[in-house]
Structures are given as structure tokens and as C-alpha cells.
Design a protein around this motif. Structure first.
Motif, mmCIF file in Angstrom:
data_model
loop_
_atom_site.group_PDB
_atom_site.id
_atom_site.type_symbol
_atom_site.label_atom_id
_atom_site.label_comp_id
_atom_site.label_asym_id
_atom_site.label_seq_id
_atom_site.Cartn_x
_atom_site.Cartn_y
_atom_site.Cartn_z
ATOM 1 N N TRP A 165 82.167 42.001 36.351
ATOM 2 C CA TRP A 165 82.459 40.888 35.458
ATOM 3 C C TRP A 165 83.454 39.923 36.112
ATOM 4 N N PRO A 166 83.282 38.612 35.893
ATOM 5 C CA PRO A 166 84.231 37.634 36.443
ATOM 6 C C PRO A 166 85.627 37.816 35.867
ATOM 7 N N GLY A 167 86.640 37.404 36.637
ATOM 8 C CA GLY A 167 88.024 37.620 36.255
ATOM 9 C C GLY A 167 88.444 36.920 34.978
ATOM 10 N N LYS A 168 87.732 35.886 34.568
ATOM 11 C CA LYS A 168 88.113 35.143 33.360
ATOM 12 C C LYS A 168 87.777 35.910 32.087
ATOM 13 N N VAL A 169 86.874 36.897 32.167
ATOM 14 C CA VAL A 169 86.390 37.596 30.976
ATOM 15 C C VAL A 169 87.439 38.590 30.480
ATOM 16 N N HIS A 170 87.644 38.619 29.165
ATOM 17 C CA HIS A 170 88.650 39.485 28.553
ATOM 18 C C HIS A 170 88.228 40.949 28.618
ATOM 19 N N ASP A 171 89.222 41.844 28.742
ATOM 20 C CA ASP A 171 88.951 43.282 28.831
ATOM 21 C C ASP A 171 88.120 43.800 27.654
ATOM 22 N N ALA A 172 88.424 43.320 26.446
ATOM 23 C CA ALA A 172 87.717 43.800 25.254
ATOM 24 C C ALA A 172 86.239 43.433 25.301
ATOM 25 N N ARG A 173 85.928 42.248 25.801
ATOM 26 C CA ARG A 173 84.521 41.835 25.903
ATOM 27 C C ARG A 173 83.782 42.676 26.933
ATOM 28 N N PRO A 179 90.884 40.863 43.897
ATOM 29 C CA PRO A 179 90.831 39.490 44.428
ATOM 30 C C PRO A 179 89.571 39.253 45.263
ATOM 31 N N ILE A 180 88.983 38.074 45.110
ATOM 32 C CA ILE A 180 87.795 37.686 45.879
ATOM 33 C C ILE A 180 87.936 36.230 46.309
ATOM 34 N N LEU A 181 87.084 35.806 47.247
ATOM 35 C CA LEU A 181 86.980 34.391 47.576
ATOM 36 C C LEU A 181 86.216 33.689 46.459
ATOM 37 N N ALA A 182 86.494 32.425 46.256
ATOM 38 C CA ALA A 182 85.837 31.692 45.175
ATOM 39 C C ALA A 182 84.336 31.583 45.426
ATOM 40 N N PRO A 183 83.488 32.080 44.514
ATOM 41 C CA PRO A 183 82.051 31.915 44.675
ATOM 42 C C PRO A 183 81.668 30.437 44.578
ATOM 43 N N ASP A 184 80.624 30.046 45.278
ATOM 44 C CA ASP A 184 80.189 28.644 45.285
ATOM 45 C C ASP A 184 79.853 28.169 43.878
ATOM 46 N N HIS A 185 80.467 27.054 43.483
ATOM 47 C CA HIS A 185 80.174 26.373 42.217
ATOM 48 C C HIS A 185 80.453 27.223 40.982
ATOM 49 N N GLN A 186 81.195 28.335 41.122
ATOM 50 C CA GLN A 186 81.471 29.185 39.979
ATOM 51 C C GLN A 186 82.950 29.569 39.895
ATOM 52 N N SER A 214 88.946 36.443 40.985
ATOM 53 C CA SER A 214 88.863 37.900 40.976
ATOM 54 C C SER A 214 87.614 38.382 40.268
ATOM 55 N N MET A 215 87.344 39.666 40.465
ATOM 56 C CA MET A 215 86.307 40.379 39.740
ATOM 57 C C MET A 215 87.015 41.551 39.056
ATOM 58 N N VAL A 216 86.511 41.961 37.890
ATOM 59 C CA VAL A 216 87.191 42.987 37.101
ATOM 60 C C VAL A 216 86.573 44.356 37.346
ATOM 61 N N LEU A 217 87.440 45.342 37.551
ATOM 62 C CA LEU A 217 87.039 46.751 37.577
ATOM 63 C C LEU A 217 87.566 47.405 36.311
ATOM 64 N N GLN A 218 86.651 47.872 35.451
ATOM 65 C CA GLN A 218 87.051 48.650 34.276
ATOM 66 C C GLN A 218 86.847 50.116 34.594
ATOM 67 N N ALA A 219 87.838 50.942 34.256
ATOM 68 C CA ALA A 219 87.723 52.359 34.601
ATOM 69 C C ALA A 219 88.297 53.236 33.494
ATOM 70 N N LEU A 220 87.633 54.359 33.273
ATOM 71 C CA LEU A 220 88.140 55.439 32.440
ATOM 72 C C LEU A 220 88.540 56.558 33.384
#
Length: 328
Positions: free
Chosen positions: A208-216, A169-176, A188-194
Motif C-alpha cells: 500500500w502507498p505511504g499516504k494510506v491510513h493504517d486502519a484502511r 522509504p522508496i524512490l518516487a514512482p513516476d507520476h504517482q 514510502s510503501m507500508v508494511l503491515q505486520a502481526l
């Protein structure tokens, strides 16, 4: 007699008033408000045992000193004419306390006898130092055979890791704000981990921004490129039912099915497919548990990180490195 200071025409007048006792000279001193460091100096350093250090800073006292020695080249500051520099140890534990608790900057500053801006600076300085000096040493693949044997004991052969993503979870970035809103409805911001068989991070990708899909996120990561080129794991294949199987990683249904990435069967299943899904799920849960321990240890990742878009990935990355240090 009233004195109108606005009528002074130069330093000569001020000197005369000092001599007459109308203005008092002030000695130069460190630029700092009066604060108490008794709690840190007399209680934490002198009284707390290892269990209290572990509970509050997530590290034993001896481990925190070793960490300071490793980070010292990037954190050692000198005194100036305006203020005395904090010791490396105090700066590190301030950062650890802030990352490990939901306390505000003001509250942490009051605990350690420093200003809230000093707490904020300590967090970023320590996070940068951990990322620059320790990340490549602690977030690494390690002994592949030990990892493969560990997953084999859990039921899945020739497996080198489990992959997944989690929202921070993050605060909303300005205009984004829209692109950082995830499917659960918060910024949110995404953390991908192996992770390996013990839940230690062996590769991470953050930012990566929270809206982006894991596969991408996965297809655009350095990990994907290395796995595709066959350079991440050694060329170690096994043969099962006349099929050659390289070292694979395990993912949930969001990930693509690839020769080196296994995901569960879907739709109607026979008994062998159900057994495959069970074993895959059992091993893949290691990454879910790792995320749980990461956030349980570093509570700041559970609250909205009130940092700049540039600093958020650095802090998340530092927490992942610290997670591996704690796990070890």
C-alpha cells in the motif's frame, strides 16, 4: 600501405586480409569482463568464521548453505556459450549482502567480482525465490498456545499477536508521487505486520502507498477477513467478570476497537484504565521492536529502495521471511 576497410565487399576480402596478417582472428570466449573473485573464493569461503558470516550476511555459513538448498530449485542456472552461471550460494550471499548493507550495486559487484547488473538480478531472483518457496513456511502463526502463554506472561491474557504498520522509504514512482508521500513527508510503501510474543512475523501485508491510513490497510487485508470470520485463531475463549473474551490482537489508537482487537483507552483515565493501557502498551511494543530489528538487520529497508513498484513488495516480503529465519 594504408587499408580502407570500408571498401571491403564481402567475407572473401576479410579472409584474404587474415591470411596477409592485416587482420587477426579472435578466439571465441566467455562474454565477461576480467574481474577478480579472490576475495570471495579465498577470504570469505576459506577464512571467515561464523561470527564474520553472521555480521556481514546476517546468517551463519551453515544456515546460508541450508537456505541455498531450499532455494536451489528456483535459482539453479546452467552455463551458456556466452557466460558461466554463478553458483546458487554466491547468488544468495550477493543478495544477502546487498539487502544487509547500504552499499551501491557497483560496490557490491566489485566486492564479488561481478557486474552491477548481476547484483540487481541476484537480489530480485533471490527475493522471488524466498517469497515463492519459503514465505508460507516461515511467516506463519505456529503454535497459538505458546503465543498466548507468552503474552500472558507479559501481562495481557488471551492475546494472539500485536499489529502495526511501518514505512519503507522508496524512490518516487513516476507520476504517482503524491499518493506515496506519507505523513512524515517522504515517499514510502507500508508494511503491515502481526507479530507473536517474540517479535516474529505471523502475518504481513505489503504494497500500500505511504499516504494510506493504517486502519484502511487493515480493513482491506486478508488478515482482517480471517479475524472477522473467526478462522485465523482457534475458537479459544476465556471468561473474565462474566464476559467472554476470544483471542485478541493488540493495536495502537489508529486501529478500530473490535471484539477481537484491543486498543488503548483515551481521554481521562481511572487507575484500572491506566493499568490496562500499561499492559497493552508493554505487549504492543513487541511489534515496534520487531520493525526495529528488521530494519537494523536489513539496512536496505532504511534507505530508499531503488526498485520498480512491482519489485519493492517482493523485496520487503523476502526481508520479513529472512527476519523470521534469523529470529529462529
Amino acid at each position: 600501405m594504408d587499408t580502407d576497410f570500408s571498401q571491403s565487399t564481402g567475407p572473401g576480402n576479410l579472409d584474404i586480409m587474415v591470411v596477409m596478417g592485416q587482420v587477426h582472428a579472435v578466439e571465441c570466449q566467455f562474454w565477461a569482463r576480467e574481474t577478480s573473485t579472490d576475495w570471495w573464493d579465498c577470504i570469505v569461503l576459506q577464512v571467515w568464521d561464523d561470527s564474520q558470516w553472521l555480521r556481514n550476511f546476517r546468517l551463519y555459513k551453515g544456515t546460508s548453505i541450508e537456505l541455498c538448498d531450499l532455494l536451489s530449485p528456483a535459482l539453479k542456472h546452467k552455463n551458456t556459450k556466452m557466460r558461466a552461471a554463478l553458483t546458487v550460494h554466491k547468488r544468495v550471499v550477493i543478495a544477502l549482502w546487498k539487502l544487509a548493507t547500504p552499499d551501491s550495486y557497483r560496490s557490491v559487484g566489485n566486492q564479488f567480482g561481478v557486474g552491477k547488473s548481476t547484483v540487481g538480478a541476484a537480489v530480485i531472483q533471490v527475493a522471488n525465490a524466498v517469497t515463492e518457496l519459503l514465505l508460507s513456511r516461515v511467516v506463519t502463526l505456529g503454535n497459538v498456545q505458546v503465543i498466548v502463554d507468552g503474552f500472558a506472561a507479559m501481562g495481557f491474557p488471551n492475546c494472539g499477536g500485536a499489529i502495526d504498520g511501518t514505512y519503507i522509504p522508496i524512490l518516487a514512482p513516476d507520476h504517482q508521487g503524491s499518493k506515496y508521500t506519507n505523513q512524515k513527508g517522504y515517499f514510502s510503501m507500508v508494511l503491515q505486520a502481526l507479530v507473536d510474543h517474540k517479535g516474529r512475523f505471523t502475518n504481513i501485508s505489503v504494497g500500500w502507498p505511504g499516504k494510506v491510513h493504517d486502519a484502511r490497510i487493515f480493513r482491506n487485508s486478508g488478515l482482517f477477513q480471517q479475524l472477522q470470520q473467526g478462522t485465523f485463531f482457534p475458537d479459544q475463549k476465556i471468561t473474565d467478570a462474566d464476559v467472554e473474551m476470544p483471542i485478541v490482537i493488540l493495536g495502537d489508537p489508529a486501529y478500530p476497537l473490535l471484539p477481537w482487537l484491543m486498543k488503548p483507552y483515551t481521554s481521562s483515565l481511572d487507575s484500572s484504565q491506566e493499568l490496562f493501557n500499561y499492559r497493552l502498551s508493554k505487549c504492543r511494543m513487541v511489534v515496534e521492536c520487531a520493525f526495529g530489528r528488521l530494519k537494523a538487520c536489513w539496512h536496505s529497508l532504511l534507505t530508499r529502495l531503488d526498485l520498480s513498484e512491482t519489485n519493492i513488495p517482493i523485496v520487503i516480503t523476502a526481508c520479513c521471511a529472512l527476519h523470521n529465519i534469523c529470529e529462529n
